[in-house]
Design an enzyme around this catalytic site. Structure first.
Site, PDB file in Angstrom:
ATOM      1  N   ASP A 190       0.812  -1.217   0.000  1.00 45.43           N
ATOM      2  CA  ASP A 190       0.000   0.000   0.000  1.00 45.43           C
ATOM      3  C   ASP A 190       0.854   1.280   0.000  1.00 45.43           C
ATOM      4  O   ASP A 190       2.086   1.211  -0.013  1.00 45.43           O
ATOM      5  CB  ASP A 190      -0.950  -0.058   1.210  1.00 45.43           C
ATOM      6  CG  ASP A 190      -2.313   0.531   0.928  1.00 45.43           C
ATOM      7  OD1 ASP A 190      -2.433   1.379   0.035  1.00 45.43           O
ATOM      8  OD2 ASP A 190      -3.267   0.156   1.635  1.00 45.43           O
ATOM      9  N   ASP A 244     -10.126   3.874  -3.174  1.00 48.96           N
ATOM     10  CA  ASP A 244     -10.866   2.686  -2.693  1.00 48.96           C
ATOM     11  C   ASP A 244     -12.310   2.639  -3.191  1.00 48.96           C
ATOM     12  O   ASP A 244     -13.009   3.652  -3.218  1.00 48.96           O
ATOM     13  CB  ASP A 244     -10.894   2.682  -1.161  1.00 48.96           C
ATOM     14  CG  ASP A 244      -9.519   2.415  -0.583  1.00 48.96           C
ATOM     15  OD1 ASP A 244      -8.529   2.397  -1.337  1.00 48.96           O
ATOM     16  OD2 ASP A 244      -9.451   2.217   0.645  1.00 48.96           O
TER      17      ASP A 244
HETATM   18  C1  GLA Z   1      -5.931   1.440   1.577  1.00 48.27           C
HETATM   19  C2  GLA Z   1      -6.151   0.458   0.435  1.00 48.27           C
HETATM   20  C3  GLA Z   1      -7.307  -0.465   0.772  1.00 48.27           C
HETATM   21  C4  GLA Z   1      -7.023  -1.193   2.082  1.00 48.27           C
HETATM   22  C5  GLA Z   1      -6.748  -0.198   3.191  1.00 48.27           C
HETATM   23  C6  GLA Z   1      -6.259  -0.869   4.461  1.00 48.27           C
HETATM   24  O1  GLA Z   1      -6.982   2.334   1.705  1.00 48.27           O
HETATM   25  O2  GLA Z   1      -6.391   1.126  -0.774  1.00 48.27           O
HETATM   26  O3  GLA Z   1      -7.544  -1.384  -0.266  1.00 48.27           O
HETATM   27  O4  GLA Z   1      -5.919  -2.054   1.917  1.00 48.27           O
HETATM   28  O5  GLA Z   1      -5.741   0.745   2.801  1.00 48.27           O
HETATM   29  O6  GLA Z   1      -5.980   0.048   5.481  1.00 48.27           O
END
Ligand code: GLA
Length: 377
Positions: A126, A183
């Site tokens: 990430d 997301d």
């Molecule tokens: C980010 C990623 C998500 C998830 C969260 C976890 O927002 O894009 O897909 O993995 O972190 O904290």
């Protein structure tokens, strides 16, 4: 690692967020097998953020939270491997993960060794808290190098939301799949925005480097960590069809242990999965009538067939959406047409479609067809 087709599996984040445990992973793995998802191709079980202790150990190593994962990560890897599945895990290129757990910055090699020793098969990496004075590609290059040095084949799932010029460097740094957007949340607006934002980027997506439109929300029904109003089943169908047309990785996000029958049938739809996993991995190159929120797409498939998707992105009005075959070069002399089947039902149409395929679609609905050109006379 050679990843020829988009990875398929399940990920903890969409439904469970921080509430993850060894029992959840084992029960989900078992449910995926019992419900036929493993055999439909969903083989990765991915533990997202929040799996580790809040602190590294005295030697700087990550540790699984002993309350959530009392037997550690290797134990789970052994379990899922014994069932013909693979294990994924999560870290972040900043000093902290998005949820504030230790990130891998300046610990890339020690963490990669931990993942390899734990016999993990997949790493989602990430983007939170990365130092902005360093270019994004550096973090991903470094973790890729650390994974290579670990001696284990580990799929590298880059998750930097399409930022920092990702499209210029993602192939170069060796990402096997890459999140291209922020997301997803569980509503149709989010699904539509993600898909439409990536249409023009799909030519870059291909074997070994897939554009990841984010985890599926099908079947979540507004429950869980990314709930935001939920979708109708028709909208979840459109979501799945679009992800398959884009050949996105397919990571289920709902609680598989309690999945309903219609969601299960949708996620196992063999026609749509075959398009998602088509070995040619051609981008959706043709589209028509983007005005009025009516989209239609065609896609070349490896066996010489074509997939057509018709989508009504409108919020209110039903629309008749068409794909005119002249757009992909079919001579409109009356000599050629298309023999098609419906990818929802698998039904083969008797008739030959002469100049176009059309459907009247309710708002947020889609239809997918597949077939080949045939001579009429
Ligand atoms: C980010 C990623 C998500 C998830 C969260 C976890 O927002 O894009 O897909 O993995 O972190 O904290």
């Amino acid at each position: 690692m050679t990843v020829n087709t988009p990875p398929m599996g399940w990920n903890t984040w969409n439904t469970f967020g921080e509430n993850i445990s060894e029992d959840l992973i084992i029960e989900t793995c078992d449910a995926m097998i019992e419900k036929g998802l493993r055999d439909a191709g969903y083989t990765y079980v991915v533990i997202d953020d929040c799996w580790s202790c809040r602190e590294r150990d005295s030697e700087g190593r990550l540790r699984a939270d002993p309350e959530k994962f009392p037997h550690g990560i290797k134990y789970l890897a052994d379990y899922v491997h014994s069932k013909g599945m693979k294990l994924g895990i999560y870290s972040c290129c900043g000093p902290k993960t998005c949820m504030g757990y230790p990130g891998s910055l300046d610990h890339e090699f020690i963490d990669a060794r931990f993942f390899a020793e734990s016999e993990v098969d997949y790493l989602k990496y990430d983007w939170c808290y990365h130092p902005r004075i360093i270019e994004g590609r550096v973090f991903y290059n470094r973790m890729k190098m650390a994974l290579n040095a670990s001696g284990r084949d580990i799929v590298f799932s880059v998750c930097n939301w399409g930022q920092d010029g990702l499209f210029d460097w993602i192939r170069g740094v060796g990402g096997d799949l890459y999140r291209s957007t922020g997301d997803i949340s569980d509503n149709f607006t989010s699904i539509r925005e993600i898909f439409r934002s990536q249409i023009d980027n799909l030519p870059l997506s291909g074997p070994n480097c897939f554009n990841d439109l984010d985890m599926l929300v099908c079947g979540m029904n507004n429950k869980g960590n990314v709930s935001a109003g939920g979708c109708s089943f028709e909208e979840y169908k459109t979501h799945f069809a679009l992800w398959c047309m884009a050949q996105s990785p397919l990571m289920i996000g709902c609680d598989v242990r309690n999945i309903d029958d219609q969601t299960l049938a949708l996620l196992k739809n063999p026609e749509l999965i075959a398009i998602d996993q088509d070995p040619a991995v051609r981008p959706v190159v043709f589209r028509q009538w983007p005005w009025m929120n009516m989209h239609s797409y065609a896609k070349h498939l490896a066996n010489g067939e074509y997939a057509f998707a018709l989508v009504n992105f409108n919020d209110e009005d039903p629309q008749t959406v068409s794909y005119c075959f002249a757009e992909i070069g079919l001579p409109l002399t009356g000599e050629w047409g298309f023999k098609l089947r419906d990818c929802d039902t698998g039904e083969e149409f008797e008739k030959i479609f002469e100049d176009k395929v059309s459907a009247t679609l309710q708002p947020h609905s889609a239809r997918v067809f597949r077939g080949r050109p045939v001579r009429i006379r």
